[in-house]
Scaffold this active site. Structure first.
Site, short mmCIF file in Angstrom:
data_model
loop_
_atom_site.label_atom_id
_atom_site.label_comp_id
_atom_site.label_asym_id
_atom_site.label_seq_id
_atom_site.Cartn_x
_atom_site.Cartn_y
_atom_site.Cartn_z
N THR A 162 28.44 26.88 57.10
CA THR A 162 28.02 25.50 57.34
C THR A 162 26.66 25.49 58.03
O THR A 162 26.34 26.40 58.79
CB THR A 162 29.04 24.76 58.21
OG1 THR A 162 29.14 25.44 59.47
CG2 THR A 162 30.40 24.72 57.55
N GLU A 222 32.89 22.57 53.23
CA GLU A 222 34.32 22.80 53.37
C GLU A 222 35.16 22.24 52.24
O GLU A 222 36.35 22.55 52.15
CB GLU A 222 34.80 22.19 54.70
CG GLU A 222 34.27 22.89 55.94
CD GLU A 222 32.95 22.34 56.46
OE1 GLU A 222 32.70 22.46 57.66
OE2 GLU A 222 32.17 21.77 55.64
N LYS A 241 26.53 2.78 68.85
CA LYS A 241 27.45 1.90 69.57
C LYS A 241 26.63 0.90 70.38
O LYS A 241 26.08 1.23 71.42
CB LYS A 241 28.36 2.72 70.49
CG LYS A 241 29.53 1.93 71.08
CD LYS A 241 30.53 1.54 70.01
CE LYS A 241 31.81 0.95 70.56
NZ LYS A 241 32.69 1.95 71.19
N TRP A 298 29.95 -1.18 66.35
CA TRP A 298 29.32 -0.06 65.66
C TRP A 298 28.27 -0.53 64.67
O TRP A 298 28.47 -1.50 63.95
CB TRP A 298 30.37 0.76 64.90
CG TRP A 298 31.35 1.49 65.77
CD1 TRP A 298 32.68 1.19 65.94
CD2 TRP A 298 31.08 2.63 66.60
NE1 TRP A 298 33.25 2.08 66.82
CE2 TRP A 298 32.30 2.97 67.24
CE3 TRP A 298 29.94 3.38 66.87
CZ2 TRP A 298 32.40 4.04 68.13
CZ3 TRP A 298 30.04 4.44 67.75
CH2 TRP A 298 31.26 4.77 68.37
#
Length: 546
Positions: free
Chosen positions: A185, A328, A439, A444
């Site tokens: 990754t 993944e 935030k 959000w």
């Protein structure tokens, strides 16, 4: 009662033998430093067999890691099959990682040999004495003018193959769950983590690339993977191409927009795939090339801006075909194909549909979960939650078990870190990465959605939105934008453009004009770099309003 079917392993030798037996006449084109090379799958297959023997000669252990430090080429494709078909593990090294990350990855994976394109030698040579597990470096001559060290550890690829007899008979991997390849990754905090693909997962993912609601690869196609072969196995395209029997075009080291578009046009490519930044760079030059052969532009790696997809549809009649996933997930987990219930939409509605990440592909299960309560959220296109994934080509843990506690749930689902909403038909709409959400006053703001609206402005080439501390609202959005050549835009003009498009409290408090949005090693926007750059930025300050 048991089924009475033959028990044959799902393993990559089947992909190799199918291509060798059925599609030997199909071509593989590679753009090199000095020009294009052409070969057939039949000729390529003989070289794979020679390379299989050469791995024995090099003394690579039975399940040893075979590192590659290469561009997208036919030679790299030889390694894609020779390593796993002999029971070894292909380990594609990301050529754009920082040196210390490369050293860490090579040692962590215990690479025994590294195959390197000659044009990439300057990146690798300073590191070779820091990779103690690597006993041999095999140089693939791609025409670059870089000297090869007079060092017994270095061998010539062509000389190695010439001295090796082709492996005879059929390759065998009896256990489909053994490792076939591994990638690390690139977007996580701390050291990169190893994702290990099995033969079974690789074969099943390859089958998916042939499906109608997937890339729909077929024998009639000419496919050019622009997404690097060192990134999540080029989204599974190399194995899918061989399984389908399509012709292949590899772009090699020249990844400029002009070079990519010229290859697409002259080789009459029908299917291609790459990250949004690649297609952003090519957009201004579309009119200079005949791209009438293209039917599909697979785009993923990050959310595809609606404006980018529509610009391609208007210019060449082919919008982006969006897919979502991560290293993944092998990596494709959703695709944005149109469904029958979209037939009645007008063009604007279809554009909105294409801007979504789409539906889970066969064999992949997805859910959205409130990251604080752990409760699964409804598919009403309003509720949002972290996307979690399960399926036969979804990672169950990281190599050596590192970092697994935070990334995998108790019931075995992968926590992707992406936040999305889902409509009642199962179409996912990416809202943001959990770490990139803003935030503001307890609510959000999606940086991804705000970026897409900013990039719809005719003067904006690229945009990235990050959170900046605010005394009253905790966080507020800072828009970092790249302006198109010869254009200009002020903060007030941009805000006026956004006002009818987003909620008032989403409007950026500050705008910074930058030369370019920094990119990660796989071409995504690097918001971490921007956050570091503007770490001392305060929107409340009177001189920081853009």
């Amino acid at each position: 009662m048991r089924g009475l079917m033959q028990d044959r392993p799902l393993s990559l030798p089947h992909v190799f033998h199918r291509a060798e037996q059925l599609f030997g006449h199909k071509t593989i084109v590679t753009a090199t430093v000095t020009g294009r090379t052409r070969t057939t799958i039949a000729e390529w297959a003989v070289r794979v067999r020679r390379l299989a023997t050469a791995l024995d000669t090099l003394g690579v252990s039975a399940d040893g890691r075979v590192g590659t430090f290469c561009w997208n080429t036919a030679r790299h494709l030889e390694l894609y099959l020779a390593a796993p078909c002999t029971g070894r593990v292909l380990h594609t090294l990301n050529i754009r990682l920082f040196p210390e990350q490369l050293v860490y990855i090579a040692e962590h994976a215990a690479d025994e040999v590294v195959f390197v394109d000659r044009s990439l030698l300057p990146l690798l040579l300073p590191l070779i004495d820091k990779m103690p597990t690597v006993r041999r470096y095999v140089v693939i001559d791609d025409g670059a003018d870089h000297a090869v060290p007079d060092d017994e550890r270095f061998l010539d690829y062509e000389e190695l193959l010439a001295a090796s007899e082709p492996f005879e008979g059929r390759f065998r991997v009896d256990d489909e769950n053994t490792a076939a390849a591994m990638c690390y990754t690139s977007g996580t905090t701390g050291n990169p983590k190893g994702v290990v693909y099995s033969h079974r997962s690789s074969v099943l993912h390859s089958f998916f690339t042939l499906t109608t609601d997937g890339p729909a690869l077929s024998e009639r196609d000419v496919v050019m993977p622009v997404v690097p072969m060192f990134h999540a196995n080029a989204w599974g395209l190399p194995y899918g191409i061989l399984m389908a029997g399509a012709d292949t075009v590899f772009p090699g080291p020249n990844m400029t927009p002009d070079a990519i578009l010229e290859l697409l046009a002259s080789e009459k490519v029908t299917v291609t795939g790459g990250v949004p930044t690649i297609w952003m760079g090519a957009l201004p030059k579309l009119g200079e090339h005949d791209l009438s052969s293209l039917r599909t532009i697979l785009c993923g790696g990050s959310a595809v801006p609606r404006s980018l997809s529509e610009a391609y549809r208007e210019a060449i009649g082919v919008p982006m075909f969006q897919a979502w996933g991560m290293t993944e997930t092998s990596p494709i987990a959703t695709t944005g194909t149109a469904r029958s219930h979209h037939d009645e939409l007008d063009e604007d509605g279809r554009a909105d549909m294409r801007a979504r990440q789409g539906h889970p592909v066969p064999l992949v299960e997805l859910r959205i979960v409130d990251p604080e309560t752990g409760e699964e959220q409804p598919w009403d296109d309003t509720a949002t939650g972290e996307v979690q994934a399960a399926g036969p080509w979804i990672a169950s843990e990281y190599y050596r078990g590192e970092g697994g506690g935070a990334q995998f749930t108790e019931d075995g689902w992968l926590r992707t870190g992406d936040v999305a909403s889902v409509d009642r038909y199962g179409s996912f709409r990416l809202v943001d990465r959990t770490k990139d959400l803003i935030k503001s006053g307890g609510e959000w703001i999606s940086s991804v959605e705000l970026e897409n609206e900013i990039m719809a402005h005719p003067a904006v080439a690229e945009a990235a939105v990050i959170a900046i501390p605010h005394e009253k609202w905790v966080e507020r959005p800072l828009a970092c934008i790249v302006v198109k050549p010869g254009q200009s835009v002020t903060k007030d003009e941009l805000v006026a453009f956004l006002e009818p498009r987003v909620a008032k409290w989403w409007l950026p408090d500050a705008v910074e004009i930058i030369d370019e949005v920094p990119k990660t090693s796989v071409g995504k926007f690097s918001k971490k770099t921007l956050r570091d750059k503007f770490s001392g930025y305060r929107i409340d300050a009177p001189d920081s309003t853009g």
